[in-house]
Design a protein around this motif. Structure first.
Motif, PDB file in Angstrom:
ATOM      1  N   SER A  19       0.583  47.072  87.125  1.00  0.00           N
ATOM      2  CA  SER A  19      -0.494  47.611  86.302  1.00  0.00           C
ATOM      3  C   SER A  19      -0.477  49.119  86.200  1.00  0.00           C
ATOM      4  CB  SER A  19      -1.845  47.186  86.866  1.00  0.00           C
ATOM      5  OG  SER A  19      -1.941  47.509  88.221  1.00  0.00           O
ATOM      6  N   VAL A 175      -2.874  33.649  94.649  1.00  0.00           N
ATOM      7  CA  VAL A 175      -2.735  35.011  94.142  1.00  0.00           C
ATOM      8  C   VAL A 175      -1.922  35.792  95.163  1.00  0.00           C
ATOM      9  CG1 VAL A 175      -3.943  37.088  93.401  1.00  0.00           C
ATOM     10  CG2 VAL A 175      -4.933  34.831  92.922  1.00  0.00           C
ATOM     11  N   ASP A 177      -0.525  38.926  96.387  1.00  0.00           N
ATOM     12  CA  ASP A 177      -0.918  40.293  96.045  1.00  0.00           C
ATOM     13  C   ASP A 177      -1.111  41.128  97.305  1.00  0.00           C
ATOM     14  OD1 ASP A 177      -2.454  42.502  94.467  1.00  0.00           O
ATOM     15  OD2 ASP A 177      -1.976  41.011  92.940  1.00  0.00           O
ATOM     16  N   HIS A 191      -6.732  45.680  94.532  1.00  0.00           N
ATOM     17  CA  HIS A 191      -6.019  45.024  93.431  1.00  0.00           C
ATOM     18  C   HIS A 191      -6.001  43.509  93.594  1.00  0.00           C
ATOM     19  CE1 HIS A 191      -2.559  43.707  90.959  1.00  0.00           C
ATOM     20  NE2 HIS A 191      -2.917  44.705  90.173  1.00  0.00           N
ATOM     21  N   SER A 194      -9.414  41.973  93.042  1.00  0.00           N
ATOM     22  CA  SER A 194      -9.777  41.955  91.624  1.00  0.00           C
ATOM     23  C   SER A 194      -9.037  40.856  90.882  1.00  0.00           C
ATOM     24  CB  SER A 194      -9.482  43.319  90.992  1.00  0.00           C
ATOM     25  OG  SER A 194     -10.331  44.316  91.518  1.00  0.00           O
ATOM     26  N   MET A 195      -7.760  40.645  91.189  1.00  0.00           N
ATOM     27  CA  MET A 195      -7.009  39.571  90.526  1.00  0.00           C
ATOM     28  C   MET A 195      -7.628  38.206  90.839  1.00  0.00           C
ATOM     29  SD  MET A 195      -4.840  41.154  88.760  1.00  0.00           S
ATOM     30  CE  MET A 195      -5.970  42.559  88.710  1.00  0.00           C
ATOM     31  N   ASN A 262       0.099  33.160  90.905  1.00  0.00           N
ATOM     32  CA  ASN A 262      -0.145  34.360  90.097  1.00  0.00           C
ATOM     33  C   ASN A 262       0.594  35.553  90.705  1.00  0.00           C
ATOM     34  OD1 ASN A 262      -2.138  35.661  87.919  1.00  0.00           O
ATOM     35  ND2 ASN A 262      -2.027  37.030  89.680  1.00  0.00           N
ATOM     36  N   SER A 264       0.789  39.192  89.707  1.00  0.00           N
ATOM     37  CA  SER A 264       0.429  40.410  88.976  1.00  0.00           C
ATOM     38  C   SER A 264       1.151  41.586  89.605  1.00  0.00           C
ATOM     39  CB  SER A 264      -1.099  40.613  89.004  1.00  0.00           C
ATOM     40  OG  SER A 264      -1.755  39.642  88.230  1.00  0.00           O
ATOM     41  N   SER A 396      -1.383  43.095  84.705  1.00  0.00           N
ATOM     42  CA  SER A 396      -1.948  42.389  85.853  1.00  0.00           C
ATOM     43  C   SER A 396      -3.185  41.611  85.428  1.00  0.00           C
ATOM     44  CB  SER A 396      -2.348  43.388  86.955  1.00  0.00           C
ATOM     45  OG  SER A 396      -1.248  43.862  87.661  1.00  0.00           O
ATOM     46  N   VAL A 397      -3.999  42.233  84.572  1.00  0.00           N
ATOM     47  CA  VAL A 397      -5.249  41.634  84.121  1.00  0.00           C
ATOM     48  C   VAL A 397      -4.982  40.393  83.277  1.00  0.00           C
ATOM     49  CG1 VAL A 397      -7.277  42.011  82.675  1.00  0.00           C
ATOM     50  CG2 VAL A 397      -6.486  43.819  84.212  1.00  0.00           C
ATOM     51  N   THR A 399      -2.365  38.601  83.079  1.00  0.00           N
ATOM     52  CA  THR A 399      -1.691  37.571  83.875  1.00  0.00           C
ATOM     53  C   THR A 399      -2.702  36.741  84.659  1.00  0.00           C
ATOM     54  OG1 THR A 399       0.294  38.933  84.065  1.00  0.00           O
ATOM     55  CG2 THR A 399       0.014  37.188  85.693  1.00  0.00           C
ATOM     56  N   ALA A 400      -3.637  37.403  85.310  1.00  0.00           N
ATOM     57  CA  ALA A 400      -4.664  36.687  86.067  1.00  0.00           C
ATOM     58  C   ALA A 400      -5.531  35.841  85.140  1.00  0.00           C
ATOM     59  CB  ALA A 400      -5.522  37.678  86.848  1.00  0.00           C
TER      60      ALA A 400
END
Length: 685
Positions: A19, A175, A177, A191, A194-195, A262, A264, A396-397, A399-400
């Motif tokens: 991102s 996720v 991450d 990050h 948030s995802m 996921n 991101s 990233s956004v 994608t989630a």
């Protein structure tokens, strides 16, 4: 035998969250190769080598051993399996770290070479973002509403929830991450959190227990010291960290055949390469992805944003959408009975997701030749319906958002396989009138389509008559447009065989989804008035009005081709300062956008800005506004401007100097004490 493997010489890569978007120019001290045809700044071989050397650590190595062997002991090294308790090909991957890490001696490397192991250094990189300031607090709920309206998110009422929640079947989303599971009370990077919130906002619109279980897997555990923090998470990861995270996502799942992974995140192939056959670290991630797909998991990865030096093509692993899922023989070699492999002709190793603005145009920070078939709105998105967070921009956004949509559909229609769910998501999307930059094999549908959550659900319902939720009274969904909704059926190349929709002379399918004309421009326009009213109500500092140099400076050797103007209080070069990628251990935190909710008024040529509280201890030495228009870019260098966290500062630019057809704007801030300039994409009103 360093780097010698079952393949050829293996290159080095590094991992970074997808991102980020930094703009770069060239100065006297930086080599550059400006492509005459594309006018894109390229990194030179020496610059690439420098970044590799800094990113890759000799004290931690990924190794490859023979079948049916254990990771052998090597003097001066601690050994371990990269994929613990795995079988088949996965048990051949080992990780070695010196006992005195981060130190490593020549004799230790000689011992490792003498062990006749194919090995290569592990590599690292970073990016993360978050925000907290007076503008973010005021604007986040409105930006969130605009974002989810643009995605046509299905809410609880659309799905008849919570009454129908019991009809949904379990699905899991991992996720991978920056944070572990469960989420700690104090996290290093928000990050990952948030995802997870983006996924849950879409997959779990009801207030009761959700059929979709969203859990975190720590794939980026490393801090600025390059050590792992397995409790609070990190800012970035290595190849070994990511490979293990993907493997752990599968191993933690109660049913990997109904798992969405996921990602991101990604790494920059132009700096480091993208061929798993020539890089042991890359191969370890590739193998972990194959392992996941052999189990039936759907892997969704961010295509990435424009990075340093205007690199081209998608980030990896999203670029592996061009590869098919592993064969039956490969799955067996990985120790997996391949009963869950998709049967559709289009079955890529990963599904890439790109980012667009609210009108369906590529994001201002879009990568050249990096747009996949499936995109989603990725601008100024605020996650967490219960407590809106700082807006984020980037793939990233999107994608989630796609991961959440896939999980939602799969829970509603459990008889579908992953390929059919992805076909529903893609074929129901709004066609944007352009072809993807890259696609996989076995597919003729190459048009770029933008995510429409509600249309995707309705498409799956119409297409698959055995769907268990046909009894829901609200079906067809209130949020779906019956006139534009997809006709029943999807093509054999993507999922279940069915009828094709008709196609216009321009190649636009007219009965299979919405069109680009259906983009919610009206909502965006109305929301602009709302944002304006919210900002007007905030406390303000005295406005900043500067005069600018009459003669512009040409920024020719730059990602930001165009002209630059030097303000009367500015010093130094007017063009954006050139920088190579800085690695996390040389860049102090914080490094997320310093002004995540800043806004640009096109009619007044005015920027409203407030500083994220994490930056209050860093004096601003230079502030610049970069405005991108159809006629090129204009950079306005303002000098050492002071911004507040508690009030809004208005920056008045020269309307006569603005480019025509303004498309995007960026606030670039250089701080004393932070080596690399910070950039924030501006809301456009």
């Amino acid at each position: 035998m360093r780097y010698e493997l079952r393949h050829e010489l293996r290159l080095i890569l590094s991992i970074s969250i997808a991102s980020s978007s930094l703009i770069a120019c060239v100065d006297e001290g930086m080599e550059a190769d400006l492509d005459a045809q594309t006018q894109v700044l390229r990194a030179t071989a020496s610059e690439i080598a420098k970044v590799r050397d800094e990113a890759c650590v000799d004290y931690r190595q990924i190794a490859w051993i023979g079948m049916d062997q254990s990771c052998p002991s090597v003097p001066g090294w601690e050994e371990g399996s990269l994929f613990p308790n795995a079988s088949g090909e996965l048990e051949r991957y080992c990780v070695y770290q010196t006992v005195n890490a981060p130190e490593v001696s020549a004799i230790q490397l000689q011992y490792l070479d003498a062990a006749e192991l194919a090995h290569a250094p592990d590599c690292e990189a970073i990016f993360s973002q978050s925000g907290d300031d007076v503008m973010t607090d005021a604007l986040a709920p409105t930006l969130q509403a605009v974002f989810y309206d643009a995605l046509n998110r299905a809410d609880a009422e659309d799905l008849g929830l919570p009454a129908n929640e019991s009809l949904r079947q379990p699905v899991e989303v991992a996720v991978v991450d920056t944070i572990p599971d469960p989420i700690p009370t104090q996290v290093r990077s928000e990050h990952g959190e948030s995802m997870t919130a983006f996924v849950e906002d879409i997959a779990c619109p009801g207030d009761n227990d959700c059929a979709v279980d969203v859990y975190n897997v720590l794939g980026m555990p490393r801090t600025q010291t390059r050590k792992r923090d397995m409790v609070h998470g990190g800012f970035y990861g290595s190849f070994a960290d990511l490979a293990f995270g993907i493997f752990q996502a599968v191993e933690s799942s109660s049913n990997p055949a109904r798992l969405v992974i996921n990602l991101s995140l990604g790494w920059e192939p132009e700096f480091f390469g993208d061929d798993a056959s020539t890089s042991l670290p890359v191969d370890s991630v590739h193998t972990a992805l194959e392992y996941a797909r052999c189990h039936g998991a759907v892997v969704i990865a961010a295509a990435g944003n424009q990075g340093h030096l205007c690199t081209e093509g998608p980030l990896m692993p999203a670029g592996w959408e061009s590869e098919d899922v592993p064969t039956v023989a490969r799955c067996i070699a990985l120790g997996v009975a391949p009963g869950s492999l998709p049967t559709a002709s289009y079955k890529p190793l990963v599904y890439a997701v790109g980012g667009v603005d609210i009108e369906g145009e590529p994001s201002a920070n879009a990568r050249v030749e990096g747009e996949p078939r499936l995109v989603g709105v990725a601008m100024h998105a605020s996650p967490d319906l219960d407590d809106p967070r700082a807006p984020m921009t980037g793939t990233s956004v999107s994608t989630a958002a796609v991961s959440g949509t896939v999980a939602l559909i799969w829970s509603l229609f459990p008889d579908l396989d992953g390929a059919a769910v992805m076909a529903s998501v893609y074929r129901s999307g709004a066609e944007l009138g352009r072809d993807a930059s890259f696609v996989g094999s076995g597919i003729s549908q190459t048009q770029v389509r933008s995510l429409d959550v509600c249309a995707a659900i309705d498409y799956a319902r119409r297409t698959f008559s055995s769907a268990p939720l046909s009894e829901i009274g609200s079906m067809p969904l209130a949020c779906a447009d019956d006139e534009d909704a997809a006709e029943e059926g999807t093509t054999a190349e993507e999922g279940t065989t069915a009828e094709e929709g008709t196609t216009t002379e321009e190649g636009t399918t007219t009965e299979e989804g919405t069109t680009a004309e259906d983009s919610p421009e009206e909502e965006g326009s109305l929301s602009s008035q709302t944002l304006l009213a919210l900002i007007e109500a905030l406390p303000e500092e005295d406005p900043i009005a500067l005069s600018f140099s009459a003669e512009p400076v040409d920024c020719e050797a730059s990602c930001v081709l165009g002209e630059a103007y030097l303000g009367d209080e500015a010093s130094g070069d007017a063009c954006p300062t050139p920088t190579l990628p800085e690695l996390p251990f040389t860049t102090p935190q914080p490094n997320h956008p310093a002004c995540p909710s800043c806004t640009f008024y096109t009619s007044e040529s005015t920027v409203t800005a407030a500083l994220d509280e994490d930056y209050v201890d860093y004096p601003i030495t230079e502030l610049a506004v970069i405005v991108q228009g159809v006629t090129g870019a204009r950079t306005f260098s303002l000098g050492a401007v002071t911004l507040s966290t508690e009030s809004v500062t208005r920056i008045l630019l020269d309307d006569d100097l603005m480019p025509e057809g303004i498309e995007a704007a960026t606030l670039r801030i250089t701080f004393d004490g932070i080596e690399q300039a910070n950039e924030s994409r501006l809301n456009i009103i």
